[in-house]
Design a protein around this motif. Structure first.
Motif, PDB file in Angstrom:
ATOM      1  N   SER A 134     -46.939 -42.959   9.933  1.00 24.45           N
ATOM      2  CA  SER A 134     -46.451 -44.109   9.182  1.00 24.45           C
ATOM      3  C   SER A 134     -45.023 -43.816   8.711  1.00 24.45           C
ATOM      4  N   PRO A 135     -44.268 -44.832   8.302  1.00 20.85           N
ATOM      5  CA  PRO A 135     -42.915 -44.576   7.767  1.00 20.85           C
ATOM      6  C   PRO A 135     -42.932 -43.579   6.606  1.00 20.85           C
ATOM      7  N   GLN A 136     -43.936 -43.684   5.739  1.00 18.85           N
ATOM      8  CA  GLN A 136     -44.006 -42.764   4.609  1.00 18.85           C
ATOM      9  C   GLN A 136     -44.263 -41.329   5.076  1.00 18.85           C
ATOM     10  N   ASP A 137     -45.201 -41.176   6.039  1.00 23.49           N
ATOM     11  CA  ASP A 137     -45.493 -39.838   6.537  1.00 23.49           C
ATOM     12  C   ASP A 137     -44.310 -39.273   7.327  1.00 23.49           C
ATOM     13  N   GLN A 138     -43.610 -40.132   8.062  1.00 24.02           N
ATOM     14  CA  GLN A 138     -42.440 -39.673   8.799  1.00 24.02           C
ATOM     15  C   GLN A 138     -41.365 -39.161   7.841  1.00 24.02           C
ATOM     16  N   ALA A 139     -41.140 -39.893   6.746  1.00 25.73           N
ATOM     17  CA  ALA A 139     -40.152 -39.453   5.763  1.00 25.73           C
ATOM     18  C   ALA A 139     -40.568 -38.123   5.138  1.00 25.73           C
ATOM     19  N   ARG A 140     -41.875 -37.990   4.837  1.00 22.11           N
ATOM     20  CA  ARG A 140     -42.364 -36.724   4.286  1.00 22.11           C
ATOM     21  C   ARG A 140     -42.149 -35.593   5.282  1.00 22.11           C
ATOM     22  N   TYR A 141     -42.493 -35.818   6.546  1.00 20.15           N
ATOM     23  CA  TYR A 141     -42.321 -34.788   7.564  1.00 20.15           C
ATOM     24  C   TYR A 141     -40.861 -34.354   7.655  1.00 20.15           C
ATOM     25  N   GLU A 142     -39.925 -35.297   7.638  1.00 18.81           N
ATOM     26  CA  GLU A 142     -38.513 -34.957   7.773  1.00 18.81           C
ATOM     27  C   GLU A 142     -38.025 -34.143   6.578  1.00 18.81           C
ATOM     28  N   ARG A 143     -38.483 -34.467   5.366  1.00 16.28           N
ATOM     29  CA  ARG A 143     -38.118 -33.661   4.191  1.00 16.28           C
ATOM     30  C   ARG A 143     -38.652 -32.240   4.338  1.00 16.28           C
ATOM     31  N   GLU A 144     -39.906 -32.136   4.762  1.00 15.02           N
ATOM     32  CA  GLU A 144     -40.509 -30.820   4.915  1.00 15.02           C
ATOM     33  C   GLU A 144     -39.848 -30.030   6.043  1.00 15.02           C
ATOM     34  N   ARG A 145     -39.490 -30.704   7.128  1.00 13.41           N
ATOM     35  CA  ARG A 145     -38.804 -30.028   8.246  1.00 13.41           C
ATOM     36  C   ARG A 145     -37.490 -29.424   7.773  1.00 13.41           C
ATOM     37  N   ASP A 146     -36.705 -30.179   6.996  1.00 10.16           N
ATOM     38  CA  ASP A 146     -35.416 -29.672   6.517  1.00 10.16           C
ATOM     39  C   ASP A 146     -35.614 -28.501   5.559  1.00 10.16           C
ATOM     40  N   HIS A 147     -36.634 -28.594   4.697  1.00 10.98           N
ATOM     41  CA  HIS A 147     -36.933 -27.490   3.782  1.00 10.98           C
ATOM     42  C   HIS A 147     -37.331 -26.243   4.561  1.00 10.98           C
ATOM     43  N   GLN A 148     -38.201 -26.403   5.550  1.00 12.91           N
ATOM     44  CA  GLN A 148     -38.656 -25.253   6.335  1.00 12.91           C
ATOM     45  C   GLN A 148     -37.493 -24.621   7.101  1.00 12.91           C
ATOM     46  N   ALA A 149     -36.534 -25.436   7.562  1.00  8.97           N
ATOM     47  CA  ALA A 149     -35.370 -24.883   8.258  1.00  8.97           C
ATOM     48  C   ALA A 149     -34.588 -23.955   7.343  1.00  8.97           C
ATOM     49  N   ARG A 150     -34.478 -24.297   6.070  1.00 11.03           N
ATOM     50  CA  ARG A 150     -33.787 -23.421   5.123  1.00 11.03           C
ATOM     51  C   ARG A 150     -34.575 -22.120   4.920  1.00 11.03           C
ATOM     52  N   ILE A 151     -35.893 -22.224   4.879  1.00 12.42           N
ATOM     53  CA  ILE A 151     -36.721 -21.018   4.749  1.00 12.42           C
ATOM     54  C   ILE A 151     -36.531 -20.119   5.968  1.00 12.42           C
ATOM     55  N   MET A 152     -36.521 -20.701   7.144  1.00 13.79           N
ATOM     56  CA  MET A 152     -36.426 -19.925   8.380  1.00 13.79           C
ATOM     57  C   MET A 152     -35.075 -19.238   8.532  1.00 13.79           C
ATOM     58  N   ALA A 153     -34.069 -19.690   7.797  1.00 17.15           N
ATOM     59  CA  ALA A 153     -32.740 -19.069   7.860  1.00 17.15           C
ATOM     60  C   ALA A 153     -32.635 -17.849   6.953  1.00 17.15           C
ATOM     61  N   THR A 154     -33.729 -17.457   6.276  1.00 16.73           N
ATOM     62  CA  THR A 154     -33.694 -16.310   5.359  1.00 16.73           C
ATOM     63  C   THR A 154     -33.299 -15.035   6.092  1.00 16.73           C
ATOM     64  N   TRP A 155     -32.363 -14.293   5.492  1.00 19.84           N
ATOM     65  CA  TRP A 155     -31.982 -12.967   5.993  1.00 19.84           C
ATOM     66  C   TRP A 155     -31.821 -12.063   4.782  1.00 19.84           C
ATOM     67  N   SER A 156     -32.597 -11.011   4.699  1.00 17.80           N
ATOM     68  CA  SER A 156     -32.529 -10.097   3.569  1.00 17.80           C
ATOM     69  C   SER A 156     -32.389  -8.676   4.062  1.00 17.80           C
ATOM     70  N   GLU A 157     -31.824  -7.832   3.206  1.00 21.84           N
ATOM     71  CA  GLU A 157     -31.676  -6.411   3.507  1.00 21.84           C
ATOM     72  C   GLU A 157     -32.740  -5.642   2.733  1.00 21.84           C
TER      73      GLU A 157
END
Length: 292
Positions: A134-157
């Protein structure tokens, strides 16, 4: 190694680090007992010899429009880049870039070959709501996708600058599927290949950390359901999905073997199981390469 030969080799490290000088780089299999195992296919891992150098080389790979840092292991006698290869990677020649150790140095490329691998196809029947959004679920998915992309960019020493062995224990008891890379068809519609390992286990089965790590994300996501991400350092991340309960918070540190969540059937699933993902350089790779 005799002391004289070792001193001679260490004395040559400065020369070996200059562009065009030193050992020829090549793709190398992991010796017995070294993890992860090398399998240079889409969704696999390449181990690339960088030769000797006085300091850990900095290596990056181009992914989309970003230059992503690559895990480098070893010591001054021999450094190795451990590279995750995307499932969507084309076969044939590819390369990483070794950055210069000094401002006046030059970058160099290390080439490797991606071999073909054909993954099977899997037909699944799930709730129509999780396929035709649904439009609501699609919007939720896109927010979560962008958040997860930031998590996946983690680099720590990690403390001390070096990672422990990347030999991982199975995070929960149960039958391991060979589902990584499956081309999935949900309710007759093709979707992205499966990017983790499914482990069949009853709801409530404890899940333990396969390596020491830090919790960097928890949440309840549209497709993944209850989810935890662990950071093990140098771009090595692991993901746990479809959880029935989460017993940690962001910032918690775990030792290998610590229980931190439980198997469930949340998100887009056909039944209770753990979806376990392993990531190198922002790329999901086959967890089986890290296990006996």
């Amino acid at each position: 190694m005799p002391l004289l030969n070792r001193r001679h080799l260490l004395a040559s490290l400065t020369l070996a680090s200059l562009p065009g000088i030193g050992l020829a780089a090549k793709q190398r299999p992991a010796p017995a007992g070294v993890w992860p195992r090398a399998l240079a296919v889409p969704g696999g891992v390449a181990r690339l010899s960088l030769g000797p150098a006085a300091q850990r080389p900095r290596v990056q790979v181009r992914q989309g429009d970003a230059d992503v840092p690559v895990l480098v292991v070893g010591d001054a006698i021999e450094w190795t880049a451990v590279l995750g290869i995307p499932l969507a990677a084309p076969t044939g020649d590819a390369h990483v870039t070794v950055l210069p150790a000094a401002a006046e140095g030059q970058a160099r490329q290390v080439h490797y070959t991606v071999a073909p691998k054909r993954y099977a196809e899997q037909q699944l029947t799930v709730s129509p709501r999780t396929v035709d959004l649904s439009p609501q679920d699609q919007a939720r998915y896109e927010r979560e996708r962008d958040h997860q992309a930031r998590i996946m960019a983690t680099w720590s020493e990690p403390a001390g600058g070096a990672l422990p062995s990347l030999h991982m224990r199975q995070p929960t008891p149960g039958r391991r599927s060979s589902s990584f890379g499956l081309r999935r068809v949900f309710n007759g519609q093709a979707r992205n290949p499966h990017s983790g390992m499914d482990i069949a286990a009853p709801t409530g089965t404890p899940i333990v950390a396969p390596l020491p790590g830090t919790v960097i994300d928890t949440g309840d996501y549209f497709f993944n359901g209850g989810t935890v991400w662990l950071d093990h350092g140098h771009g090595v991340l692991t993901m746990y999905c479809h959880l029935s309960s989460i017993d940690v918070q962001v910032g918690d540190t775990l030792s290998a073997g610590d229980a931190f969540c439980k198997v469930g059937a949340t998100g887009r699933v056909t039944g209770p199981h753990l979806h376990w993902g392993v990531m190198l350089n922002r790329t999901m790779v086959d967890p089986a390469l890290f296990m006996d």
